[in-house]
Design a protein around this motif. Structure first.
Motif, PDB file in Angstrom:
ATOM      1  N   ALA A  79      -3.459  -0.861   5.723  1.00 19.29           N
ATOM      2  CA  ALA A  79      -3.540   0.545   5.352  1.00 19.29           C
ATOM      3  C   ALA A  79      -3.253   0.746   3.866  1.00 19.29           C
ATOM      4  N   ALA A  80      -2.271   0.021   3.333  1.00 14.79           N
ATOM      5  CA  ALA A  80      -1.958   0.138   1.904  1.00 14.79           C
ATOM      6  C   ALA A  80      -3.112  -0.367   1.046  1.00 14.79           C
ATOM      7  N   ALA A  81      -3.731  -1.467   1.458  1.00 10.62           N
ATOM      8  CA  ALA A  81      -4.863  -2.001   0.702  1.00 10.62           C
ATOM      9  C   ALA A  81      -6.024  -1.024   0.693  1.00 10.62           C
ATOM     10  N   ALA A  82      -6.312  -0.424   1.854  1.00  9.71           N
ATOM     11  CA  ALA A  82      -7.411   0.530   1.924  1.00  9.71           C
ATOM     12  C   ALA A  82      -7.095   1.791   1.122  1.00  9.71           C
ATOM     13  N   GLY A  83      -5.863   2.277   1.208  1.00 10.39           N
ATOM     14  CA  GLY A  83      -5.499   3.477   0.456  1.00 10.39           C
ATOM     15  C   GLY A  83      -5.622   3.283  -1.040  1.00 10.39           C
ATOM     16  N   SER A  84      -5.193   2.140  -1.547  1.00 11.52           N
ATOM     17  CA  SER A  84      -5.307   1.860  -2.970  1.00 11.52           C
ATOM     18  C   SER A  84      -6.763   1.748  -3.397  1.00 11.52           C
ATOM     19  N   ALA A  85      -7.595   1.111  -2.541  1.00  9.84           N
ATOM     20  CA  ALA A  85      -9.001   0.942  -2.906  1.00  9.84           C
ATOM     21  C   ALA A  85      -9.746   2.267  -2.935  1.00  9.84           C
ATOM     22  N   VAL A  86      -9.445   3.146  -2.005  1.00 13.62           N
ATOM     23  CA  VAL A  86     -10.165   4.427  -1.919  1.00 13.62           C
ATOM     24  C   VAL A  86      -9.701   5.392  -3.004  1.00 13.62           C
ATOM     25  N   THR A  87      -8.403   5.443  -3.259  1.00 18.88           N
ATOM     26  CA  THR A  87      -7.873   6.401  -4.237  1.00 18.88           C
ATOM     27  C   THR A  87      -7.859   5.860  -5.664  1.00 18.88           C
ATOM     28  N   GLY A  88      -7.881   4.540  -5.799  1.00 21.99           N
ATOM     29  CA  GLY A  88      -7.802   3.945  -7.126  1.00 21.99           C
ATOM     30  C   GLY A  88      -6.402   3.903  -7.698  1.00 21.99           C
ATOM     31  N   ARG A  89      -5.406   4.259  -6.926  1.00 22.23           N
ATOM     32  CA  ARG A  89      -4.018   4.283  -7.404  1.00 22.23           C
ATOM     33  C   ARG A  89      -3.296   2.996  -7.020  1.00 22.23           C
ATOM     34  N   LEU A  90      -2.257   2.697  -7.797  1.00 22.08           N
ATOM     35  CA  LEU A  90      -1.394   1.545  -7.552  1.00 22.08           C
ATOM     36  C   LEU A  90      -2.215   0.273  -7.325  1.00 22.08           C
ATOM     37  N   PRO A  91      -3.039  -0.127  -8.279  1.00 20.40           N
ATOM     38  CA  PRO A  91      -3.912  -1.287  -8.072  1.00 20.40           C
ATOM     39  C   PRO A  91      -3.156  -2.589  -7.834  1.00 20.40           C
ATOM     40  N   ARG A  92      -2.010  -2.775  -8.522  1.00 25.87           N
ATOM     41  CA  ARG A  92      -1.261  -4.017  -8.328  1.00 25.87           C
ATOM     42  C   ARG A  92      -0.675  -4.096  -6.921  1.00 25.87           C
ATOM     43  N   LEU A  93      -0.127  -2.977  -6.475  1.00 26.45           N
ATOM     44  CA  LEU A  93       0.389  -2.935  -5.111  1.00 26.45           C
ATOM     45  C   LEU A  93      -0.746  -3.133  -4.109  1.00 26.45           C
ATOM     46  N   GLY A  94      -1.909  -2.550  -4.415  1.00 28.58           N
ATOM     47  CA  GLY A  94      -3.061  -2.722  -3.545  1.00 28.58           C
ATOM     48  C   GLY A  94      -3.511  -4.166  -3.467  1.00 28.58           C
ATOM     49  N   LEU A  95      -3.454  -4.875  -4.605  1.00 26.99           N
ATOM     50  CA  LEU A  95      -3.848  -6.281  -4.603  1.00 26.99           C
ATOM     51  C   LEU A  95      -2.884  -7.119  -3.779  1.00 26.99           C
ATOM     52  N   LEU A  96      -1.584  -6.832  -3.900  1.00 29.21           N
ATOM     53  CA  LEU A  96      -0.600  -7.550  -3.094  1.00 29.21           C
ATOM     54  C   LEU A  96      -0.802  -7.269  -1.601  1.00 29.21           C
ATOM     55  N   ALA A  97      -1.080  -6.006  -1.275  1.00 28.40           N
ATOM     56  CA  ALA A  97      -1.325  -5.655   0.125  1.00 28.40           C
ATOM     57  C   ALA A  97      -2.596  -6.315   0.639  1.00 28.40           C
ATOM     58  N   THR A  98      -3.610  -6.417  -0.218  1.00 27.34           N
ATOM     59  CA  THR A  98      -4.846  -7.080   0.179  1.00 27.34           C
ATOM     60  C   THR A  98      -4.606  -8.548   0.490  1.00 27.34           C
ATOM     61  N   ALA A  99      -3.833  -9.213  -0.380  1.00 30.41           N
ATOM     62  CA  ALA A  99      -3.528 -10.625  -0.150  1.00 30.41           C
ATOM     63  C   ALA A  99      -2.713 -10.813   1.128  1.00 30.41           C
ATOM     64  N   GLY A 100      -1.751  -9.929   1.364  1.00 28.24           N
ATOM     65  CA  GLY A 100      -0.943 -10.034   2.574  1.00 28.24           C
ATOM     66  C   GLY A 100      -1.747  -9.784   3.838  1.00 28.24           C
ATOM     67  N   SER A 101      -2.605  -8.775   3.796  1.00 30.01           N
ATOM     68  CA  SER A 101      -3.418  -8.485   4.983  1.00 30.01           C
ATOM     69  C   SER A 101      -4.424  -9.601   5.249  1.00 30.01           C
ATOM     70  N   ALA A 102      -4.931 -10.224   4.183  1.00 29.23           N
ATOM     71  CA  ALA A 102      -5.854 -11.344   4.368  1.00 29.23           C
ATOM     72  C   ALA A 102      -5.134 -12.541   4.976  1.00 29.23           C
ATOM     73  N   LEU A 103      -3.884 -12.763   4.549  1.00 35.56           N
ATOM     74  CA  LEU A 103      -3.104 -13.877   5.084  1.00 35.56           C
ATOM     75  C   LEU A 103      -2.854 -13.706   6.579  1.00 35.56           C
ATOM     76  N   LEU A 104      -2.497 -12.495   6.987  1.00 27.39           N
ATOM     77  CA  LEU A 104      -2.265 -12.234   8.411  1.00 27.39           C
ATOM     78  C   LEU A 104      -3.559 -11.982   9.173  1.00 27.39           C
ATOM     79  N   GLY A 105      -4.627 -11.646   8.431  1.00 27.93           N
ATOM     80  CA  GLY A 105      -5.882 -11.315   9.091  1.00 27.93           C
ATOM     81  C   GLY A 105      -6.466 -12.462   9.881  1.00 27.93           C
ATOM     82  N   GLY A 106      -6.289 -13.691   9.395  1.00 27.87           N
ATOM     83  CA  GLY A 106      -6.808 -14.827  10.152  1.00 27.87           C
ATOM     84  C   GLY A 106      -6.163 -14.927  11.525  1.00 27.87           C
ATOM     85  N   GLY A 107      -4.853 -14.691  11.594  1.00 25.70           N
ATOM     86  CA  GLY A 107      -4.176 -14.709  12.883  1.00 25.70           C
ATOM     87  C   GLY A 107      -4.591 -13.556  13.771  1.00 25.70           C
ATOM     88  N   VAL A 108      -4.752 -12.367  13.176  1.00 30.49           N
ATOM     89  CA  VAL A 108      -5.178 -11.202  13.955  1.00 30.49           C
ATOM     90  C   VAL A 108      -6.572 -11.429  14.552  1.00 30.49           C
TER      91      VAL A 108
END
Length: 346
Positions: free
Chosen positions: A147-176
């Motif tokens: 959710a944090a990755a999507a929110g950052s991508a859509v709004t354009g805010r907090l890009p660094r936090l969005g990148l960290l959230a993207t990396a974290g969601s990708a890491l867990l995404g394989g298990g999901v």
């Protein structure tokens, strides 16, 4: 006990209609027309009940949960690849798709559980030997990151936090995307349990095909190269793993090619092949790529539904439990058992 007498035709009851005609139902006649003493063996159980208790999961909740969760996890992994390769349009689409898939997956799971509190109860403990427990914690950790990755991508805010959230969601995404394969393989259902080797590859390929299909369908045509490659690779993995599964399981794998479940699996396979061909042709004709993406998404959903139905069919039919057991007992017969060592002299 009714009286009987011996005649040239065999033992006959003195009182018509009172004798038991053993072997009269379905028994094959022996040489000379002699009626068998007992009927042919039938795979049944007491009171007509199945040998196994079928899972209490229902459609469309659990097949939708399998499909949407796989789409979400693989989409997060594709989103990270899109960020690394500077594909902003594809990144936004896949991150939004991951959140949508997660929402649909949780909705199906909670609806099947009956109350949202039951999902929260699964987070009271963590048991690494339980796929359900591990999966619950995966979803709990993955959801906020996606959710944090999507929110950052859509709004354009907090890009660094969005990148960290993207990396974290990708890491867990394989298990999901794949833990549900371990979830079904950990049951006693023959068509699921015996397929424990190939099932993770079937689910991983299906997830990759669906995420690539989403990127082709909704992403920019100029950025379609990455999702196209992912979709085709996922489709090839799924088809190969399913074929290998059916061949290795033998009779137990029949539900993947026969009946309602077999029709769903085979239709999904045909759509995978057609979708992959359209996706490849989309390199020159973008509209074909979008059509291929829709076909791949549909095929992935049919695969999950077919796998679900195959398991339910194998649990309901005693034959898929009895015949493998008899084969294992035959393999352990004295003719196959190792010879005992002779006793030492007293």
């Amino acid at each position: 006990m009714s009286e009987s007498e011996v005649t040239r035709e065999g033992v006959q009851p003195k009182i018509p209609g009172r004798g038991a005609l053993t072997g009269a139902r379905g028994g094959r006649r022996r040489r000379g027309g002699e009626q068998p003493v007992v009927p042919d063996a039938a795979f049944t159980s007491y009171y007509g009940k199945p040998i196994l208790n079928s899972p209490v999961w229902e459609t469309p909740d659990i097949p939708g949960y399998f499909f949407a969760g796989g789409l979400a996890g693989a989409s997060s992994m594709l989103a990270l690849a899109a960020d690394v390769t500077r594909r902003p349009g594809l990144s936004r689409v896949t991150k939004a798709g991951a959140v949508a898939g997660l929402g649909l997956s949780l909705a199906g799971l909670v609806h099947d559980l009956g109350r949202p509190g039951r999902f929260l109860n699964m987070l009271r403990v963590i048991k690494v030997t339980s796929p359900m427990s591990v999966g619950s914690w995966l979803l709990a950790g993955y959801g906020p990151l996606a959710a944090a990755a999507a929110g950052s991508a859509v709004t354009g805010r907090l890009p660094r936090l969005g990148l960290l959230a993207t990396a974290g969601s990708a890491l867990l995404g394989g298990g999901v995307a794949t833990y549900t394969a371990a979830l079904v393989s950990d049951t006693a259902v023959p068509a699921w349990h015996d397929a424990y080797r190939e099932m993770p590859f079937v689910f991983a390929g299906s997830s990759a095909a669906s995420a690539g299909g989403l990127g082709l369908l909704a992403g920019p045509a100029a950025e379609a190269g990455l999702p196209r490659r992912l979709a085709v690779a996922g489709a090839a993995t799924e088809v190969a793993a399913t074929r290998l599964l059916e061949k290795r399981l033998g009779m137990v794998g029949e539900p993947y090619s026969h009946g309602r479940s077999g029709r769903l699996v085979k239709l999904g396979e045909k759509l995978l092949i057609a979708g992959s061909a359209a996706a490849l042709a989309g390199a020159r004709r973008p509209w074909l790529g979008r059509a291929g993406g829709a076909l791949l998404l549909t095929a992935s959903a049919l695969t999950r539904w077919g796998v679900f139905e195959a398991g339910m069919a194998s649990a309901a039919d005693p034959r898929y439990t009895v015949e493998p057991q008899r084969a294992r007992l035959a393999a352990q017969s004295p003719a196959h058992a190792p010879a005992e060592s002779p006793r030492s002299p007293a």
